[in-house]
Design a protein around this motif. Structure first.
Motif: not given
Length: 194
Positions: A85-96
């Motif tokens: 999750e984004c450390s500022r807005c807490l939105d979920p993140l995904s990547g590689t």
């Protein structure tokens, strides 16, 4: 009829996808073998509650294992999907995450094994190398400790908790100096009374 017990020496785990049996290569310097494996991610591939590779998800390993004078040299890449999750807005993140690694596994009784501390260089154990700690270290070092959904993420409003990206440019909260709040209530009334 009772089962017969084998009196053979118990074997170290050789079937795991993280473990490579180097007897296939031999000890002649220069002999090598390529491997392509998919291994399940164990715990510890990232920063808990922030970003990492989910336990059990696929880690794709492409590597070359080569016999050298002092041991076995493993060179390759590991690729895995990340979540967080984004450390500022807490939105979920995904990547590689894709990491490159090179690790020497010293032969028992080699000069390298004899002249280095136990935690300085990896070692072969019963002609086996375990890639899990090497890949884990590389993945943890490659992941951001403060992941962001975008470099310009402004985070959340400290007063209302709404994402700044969703708020208008004129968004503000009335803040009153606590030293003046009592006077406003006594002489100016409250907002509800106006």
């Amino acid at each position: 009829m009772p089962k017969q017990r084998s009196h053979a020496r118990p074997q170290q785990q050789t079937a795991g996808p993280w473990v490579i049996d180097t007897r296939d290569i031999g000890r002649r310097p220069g002999s090598s073998r390529s491997y392509h494996r998919v291994a399940p991610a164990p715990e510890g591939f990232g920063f808990p509650e922030v970003i990492g590779v989910e336990v059990g998800s696929d880690v794709v390993l492409d590597l070359l294992v080569e016999s050298v004078v002092e041991g076995v040299l493993a060179t390759g890449t590991a690729t895995a999907a990340t979540v967080g999750e984004c450390s500022r807005c807490l939105d979920p993140l995904s990547g590689t995450v894709e990491v490159r690694f090179t690790e020497l596994f010293a032969y028992p009784d080699s000069a390298t094994e004899a002249t280095t501390d136990e935690d300085e260089v990896s070692r072969l154990v019963d002609d086996l190398i375990d890639l899990e700690p090497v890949v884990r270290d590389a993945v943890v070092l490659a992941l951001p400790q403060v992941p962001l959904c975008s470099p310009d993420c402004r985070g959340l409003c400290a007063e209302c908790g709404v994402k700044w990206a969703e708020l208008g440019p004129d968004h503000a909260h009335e803040t009153i100096d606590p030293r003046w709040a009592a006077l406003k209530e006594k002489f100016g009334g409250t907002e509800e009374e106006s």
